[in-house]
Design a protein around this motif. Structure first.
Motif, PDB file in Angstrom:
ATOM      1  N   ALA A 329       8.231 -12.400   0.163  1.00  0.00           N
ATOM      2  CA  ALA A 329       8.426 -11.658   1.406  1.00  0.00           C
ATOM      3  C   ALA A 329       8.834 -10.232   1.100  1.00  0.00           C
ATOM      4  N   GLY A 330       8.322  -9.299   1.896  1.00  0.00           N
ATOM      5  CA  GLY A 330       8.683  -7.890   1.737  1.00  0.00           C
ATOM      6  C   GLY A 330       7.887  -7.037   2.690  1.00  0.00           C
ATOM      7  N   GLN A 331       8.214  -5.755   2.716  1.00  0.00           N
ATOM      8  CA  GLN A 331       7.491  -4.803   3.553  1.00  0.00           C
ATOM      9  C   GLN A 331       6.441  -4.094   2.725  1.00  0.00           C
ATOM     10  N   GLY A 332       5.256  -3.959   3.294  1.00  0.00           N
ATOM     11  CA  GLY A 332       4.169  -3.308   2.581  1.00  0.00           C
ATOM     12  C   GLY A 332       4.485  -1.857   2.263  1.00  0.00           C
ATOM     13  N   GLN A 333       5.255  -1.226   3.115  1.00  0.00           N
ATOM     14  CA  GLN A 333       5.760   0.108   2.852  1.00  0.00           C
ATOM     15  C   GLN A 333       7.078   0.221   3.599  1.00  0.00           C
ATOM     16  N   GLN A 334       7.915   1.154   3.164  1.00  0.00           N
ATOM     17  CA  GLN A 334       9.231   1.255   3.778  1.00  0.00           C
ATOM     18  C   GLN A 334       9.091   1.501   5.283  1.00  0.00           C
ATOM     19  N   GLY A 335       9.670   0.609   6.068  1.00  0.00           N
ATOM     20  CA  GLY A 335       9.589   0.746   7.517  1.00  0.00           C
ATOM     21  C   GLY A 335       8.360   0.124   8.125  1.00  0.00           C
ATOM     22  N   GLY A 336       7.477  -0.478   7.307  1.00  0.00           N
ATOM     23  CA  GLY A 336       6.227  -1.037   7.810  1.00  0.00           C
ATOM     24  C   GLY A 336       6.313  -2.522   8.083  1.00  0.00           C
ATOM     25  N   SER A 337       5.150  -3.137   8.305  1.00  0.00           N
ATOM     26  CA  SER A 337       5.074  -4.563   8.623  1.00  0.00           C
ATOM     27  C   SER A 337       5.699  -5.414   7.522  1.00  0.00           C
ATOM     28  N   VAL A 338       6.216  -6.573   7.928  1.00  0.00           N
ATOM     29  CA  VAL A 338       6.725  -7.560   6.978  1.00  0.00           C
ATOM     30  C   VAL A 338       5.569  -8.472   6.571  1.00  0.00           C
ATOM     31  N   PHE A 339       5.399  -8.667   5.274  1.00  0.00           N
ATOM     32  CA  PHE A 339       4.397  -9.592   4.748  1.00  0.00           C
ATOM     33  C   PHE A 339       5.112 -10.756   4.088  1.00  0.00           C
ATOM     34  N   ILE A 340       4.657 -11.980   4.399  1.00  0.00           N
ATOM     35  CA  ILE A 340       5.171 -13.189   3.752  1.00  0.00           C
ATOM     36  C   ILE A 340       3.947 -13.950   3.264  1.00  0.00           C
ATOM     37  N   VAL A 341       3.707 -13.934   1.951  1.00  0.00           N
ATOM     38  CA  VAL A 341       2.385 -14.330   1.456  1.00  0.00           C
ATOM     39  C   VAL A 341       2.477 -15.118   0.151  1.00  0.00           C
ATOM     40  N   PRO A 342       1.446 -15.956  -0.084  1.00  0.00           N
ATOM     41  CA  PRO A 342       1.334 -16.630  -1.381  1.00  0.00           C
ATOM     42  C   PRO A 342       0.742 -15.668  -2.407  1.00  0.00           C
ATOM     43  N   GLN A 343       0.668 -16.135  -3.648  1.00  0.00           N
ATOM     44  CA  GLN A 343       0.055 -15.336  -4.710  1.00  0.00           C
ATOM     45  C   GLN A 343      -1.361 -14.936  -4.302  1.00  0.00           C
ATOM     46  N   GLY A 344      -1.673 -13.657  -4.409  1.00  0.00           N
ATOM     47  CA  GLY A 344      -2.985 -13.153  -4.025  1.00  0.00           C
ATOM     48  C   GLY A 344      -3.174 -12.964  -2.542  1.00  0.00           C
ATOM     49  N   GLY A 345      -2.087 -13.044  -1.769  1.00  0.00           N
ATOM     50  CA  GLY A 345      -2.207 -12.996  -0.314  1.00  0.00           C
ATOM     51  C   GLY A 345      -2.433 -11.624   0.277  1.00  0.00           C
ATOM     52  N   VAL A 346      -2.231 -10.587  -0.495  1.00  0.00           N
ATOM     53  CA  VAL A 346      -2.469  -9.226   0.004  1.00  0.00           C
ATOM     54  C   VAL A 346      -3.115  -8.388  -1.078  1.00  0.00           C
ATOM     55  N   VAL A 347      -3.779  -7.337  -0.666  1.00  0.00           N
ATOM     56  CA  VAL A 347      -4.291  -6.328  -1.598  1.00  0.00           C
ATOM     57  C   VAL A 347      -3.931  -4.960  -1.039  1.00  0.00           C
ATOM     58  N   GLN A 348      -3.759  -4.019  -1.945  1.00  0.00           N
ATOM     59  CA  GLN A 348      -3.454  -2.662  -1.495  1.00  0.00           C
ATOM     60  C   GLN A 348      -4.744  -1.883  -1.324  1.00  0.00           C
ATOM     61  N   GLN A 349      -4.836  -1.196  -0.207  1.00  0.00           N
ATOM     62  CA  GLN A 349      -6.027  -0.418   0.088  1.00  0.00           C
ATOM     63  C   GLN A 349      -5.934   0.969  -0.539  1.00  0.00           C
ATOM     64  N   GLN A 350      -7.060   1.639  -0.616  1.00  0.00           N
ATOM     65  CA  GLN A 350      -7.095   2.956  -1.239  1.00  0.00           C
ATOM     66  C   GLN A 350      -6.240   3.978  -0.495  1.00  0.00           C
ATOM     67  N   ASN A 351      -6.094   3.804   0.804  1.00  0.00           N
ATOM     68  CA  ASN A 351      -5.289   4.751   1.591  1.00  0.00           C
ATOM     69  C   ASN A 351      -3.795   4.457   1.519  1.00  0.00           C
ATOM     70  N   GLY A 352      -3.408   3.472   0.689  1.00  0.00           N
ATOM     71  CA  GLY A 352      -1.998   3.147   0.540  1.00  0.00           C
ATOM     72  C   GLY A 352      -1.534   2.022   1.421  1.00  0.00           C
ATOM     73  N   GLY A 353      -2.369   1.596   2.376  1.00  0.00           N
ATOM     74  CA  GLY A 353      -1.994   0.490   3.242  1.00  0.00           C
ATOM     75  C   GLY A 353      -2.121  -0.841   2.535  1.00  0.00           C
ATOM     76  N   VAL A 354      -1.679  -1.897   3.196  1.00  0.00           N
ATOM     77  CA  VAL A 354      -1.729  -3.234   2.626  1.00  0.00           C
ATOM     78  C   VAL A 354      -2.583  -4.115   3.532  1.00  0.00           C
ATOM     79  N   GLU A 355      -3.539  -4.840   2.937  1.00  0.00           N
ATOM     80  CA  GLU A 355      -4.442  -5.709   3.689  1.00  0.00           C
ATOM     81  C   GLU A 355      -4.034  -7.165   3.497  1.00  0.00           C
ATOM     82  N   LEU A 356      -3.886  -7.884   4.606  1.00  0.00           N
ATOM     83  CA  LEU A 356      -3.524  -9.299   4.543  1.00  0.00           C
ATOM     84  C   LEU A 356      -4.778 -10.139   4.304  1.00  0.00           C
ATOM     85  N   ILE A 357      -4.746 -10.948   3.254  1.00  0.00           N
ATOM     86  CA  ILE A 357      -5.836 -11.871   2.956  1.00  0.00           C
ATOM     87  C   ILE A 357      -5.466 -13.280   3.418  1.00  0.00           C
ATOM     88  N   ALA A 358      -4.252 -13.706   3.069  1.00  0.00           N
ATOM     89  CA  ALA A 358      -3.775 -15.039   3.454  1.00  0.00           C
ATOM     90  C   ALA A 358      -2.258 -15.005   3.543  1.00  0.00           C
TER      91      ALA A 358
END
Length: 467
Positions: A329-358
């Motif tokens: 569990a953590g925030q994709g960026q300071q002050g941003g959405s909370v992500f709670i994910v398994p291994q491989g559950g997110v990827v970082q996008q080129q613009n610095g954002g975080v994409e939820l996969i699972a």
């Protein structure tokens, strides 16, 4: 005769020894205050401060009052012009918080709580707290503390807790630093210094005050006034927190008084004469408005005992939610959405954002109208989502309960950048809250949905709100 002569010789020798000139005592020396060594460059400190300031302003309400701002900056810039300020690019803002506090971030951004102005008896006392906090920056206490704690590569920052799961990604200086102290991290990381550091900040601050034309004893008097109020039933709000983050070195008035003996004699006439007006203005500021970013930060509360076996607890000021122990569990960026994910559950996008996969993602949506109504605001939110994602299609929406509150769950489908299984099934839960539309996204590729759905059901059953 020989013995008498010997006695006379001994007496003469002792007399001569007694009247020998004693070596002159060394004159008292002013205590040296040193700038701390750190592996961070000055430019890194300044950049760190800018990023941390962005986090502060996402979570705290900056007071928009030109008269108060002008008064605060007049004091601050007078102090910043002194040699003891070490020529950092300081700036000063007032935040709407009734507790007693002020903090300066690395590189110079400084925030003063309205509660500090309410608790002070004079402008010089306010200047004393500013000078003390600015001295932590000038003496590089925060930067030194960070560089000693861990190397940047081994710090598990808020962003890397999410983005790093799917193979890494760059984390800003601030998001890397935020976890050193366990948490806005701003107060805990940047203000908890040793008693020696506090003493040096007092002495450097007193010298800064004197150079700026303020009575340096007011710095020590204000801190000791606050310490004396600790046992009072009507002690100011947040006093314990302020004093715990400013450990008392003891004898403040005494050692500042000793230090003053080394200063050039002068009159302290820097007072603007505006303090009574500023104090009234600070007292008239309406209560602060809650901000979603403040409600998304982990509060580190005691874990609940009624969670499913093997679950961990993520608690914030706005909600609590349980999740499988092998997820992160953590925030994709300071002050941003909370992500709670398994291994491989997110990827970082080129613009610095975080994409939820699972996994799960939690945030607040603030409607354009400002008023939150479950059906209407959920519809508006879905429209915003679809506008930003042309692959999104909606399947169904139904009423449910989550955390004991009326809620809607919308099932939808979209696509992600996950090449092995780009299709994604999403369950979007929405709950109307005063601050905005609380929303929980539970997502999975279709290939793992059968295994994911029982977990999703368990997660939704752990949601709790504070009211």
């Amino acid at each position: 005769m020989r013995s008498r002569a010997l006695i006379v010789f001994i007496i003469a020798a002792l007399s001569a020894f007694a009247f020998q000139k004693k070596p002159a005592a060394k004159p008292p020396q002013q205590r040296e205050v040193k700038v701390q060594k750190t592996s961070l460059s000055r430019d890194q400190e300044i950049q760190l401060g800018k990023e941390a300031a962005g986090d502060v302003e996402r979570t705290m309400e900056v007071v928009n009052n030109p008269e108060l701002e002008a008064w605060l900056n007049k004091i601050g810039q007078r102090l910043a012009a002194t040699p003891q300020a070490n020529a950092y690019p300081y700036y000063f803002k007032l935040v709407n918080e009734d507790s007693i506090n002020a903090f300066a971030l690395p590189g110079g951004p400084m925030y003063v709580h309205t509660g500090l102005i309410k608790a002070a008896d004079s402008e010089s006392q306010v200047a004393g707290v500013l000078a003390h906090e600015m001295s932590h920056v000038a003496l590089r206490h925060g930067a030194s503390q960070m560089s000693k704690a861990q190397t940047w590569q081994t710090i598990l920052g808020v962003a890397t807790a999410a983005a790093g799961i799917a193979g890494g990604g760059q984390c800003s200086l601030w998001c890397q630093a935020a976890q050193i102290g366990g948490g806005i991290g701003v107060n805990s990381v940047l203000s908890k210094f040793s008693r020696d550091a506090e003493r040096d900040a007092d002495l450097n601050g007193a010298r800064m005050m004197a150079a700026a034309g303020y009575n340096p004893l007011d710095l020590a008097h204000f801190f000791e006034k606050l310490e004396a109020q600790m046992g009072a039933a009507a002690k100011p709000k947040g006093l314990e927190s302020f004093l715990s983050s400013h450990p008392a070195p003891g004898r403040r008035v005494e050692y500042v008084s000793e230090d003053i003996t080394f200063y050039p004699q002068k009159s302290y006439t820097a007072d603007t004469g505006i303090f009574p007006r500023a104090k009234n203005l600070a007292a008239s500021v309406p209560p602060p408005k809650l901000k979603p970013a403040a409600l998304l930060q982990s509060s580190g509360g005691k874990a609940r005992t009624n969670l499913p076996q093997g679950f961990k607890d993520f608690q914030t000021k706005g909600f609590a939610i349980g999740y499988p122990g092998n997820w992160q569990a953590g925030q994709g960026q300071q002050g941003g959405s909370v992500f709670i994910v398994p291994q491989g559950g997110v990827v970082q996008q080129q613009n610095g954002g975080v994409e939820l996969i699972a996994g799960a993602m939690i945030d607040y949506y603030q409607p354009q109208s400002g008023a939150v109504a479950l059906d209407k605001t959920t519809k508006e939110f879905l429209g915003v989502l679809q506008k930003g994602d042309q692959n999104m299609t909606f399947e169904s929406t139904q009423s449910v309960q989550i955390g004991g509150k009326p809620a809607l769950v919308t099932k939808l489908r979209t696509r992600t950048s996950y090449q092995q299984d780009p299709d994604q099934v999403v369950y979007l839960y929405t709950v109307a809250r005063e601050i905005g539309l609380w929303n929980l996204v539970l997502a999975s590729p279709p290939s793992t949905l059968q295994q994911a759905e029982p977990l999703f059901q368990q997660i939704t059953q752990t949601v709790a709100f504070p009211d």
